[in-house]
Design a protein around this motif. Structure first.
Motif: not given
Length: 60
Positions: A1-7
């Motif tokens: 699973m990839l990670e991203a910065r929460c908006a």
């Protein structure tokens, strides 16, 4: 699973393996990946505009 910065909160959010949804376990943010990209793009444009406005008022 990839990670991203929460908006919403800026912490780590998870991008599902199909690259369809972004979810943040910290604040509960959830969006389709395309909507997430548009939200982050809008935030980046606002940051650039704020920087330019501040620079125009107070250059080095």
């Amino acid at each position: 699973m990839l990670e991203a910065r929460c908006a919403m909160c800026g912490k780590k959010a998870q991008v599902d393996d199909d690259m369809e949804n972004v979810r943040c376990k910290h604040c509960g943010y959830s969006a389709k990946y395309d909507e997430y990209l548009e939200t982050m793009k809008d935030k980046a444009l606002l940051m650039a505009d704020d920087f330019q406005m501040n620079w125009d008022r107070n250059p080095l």
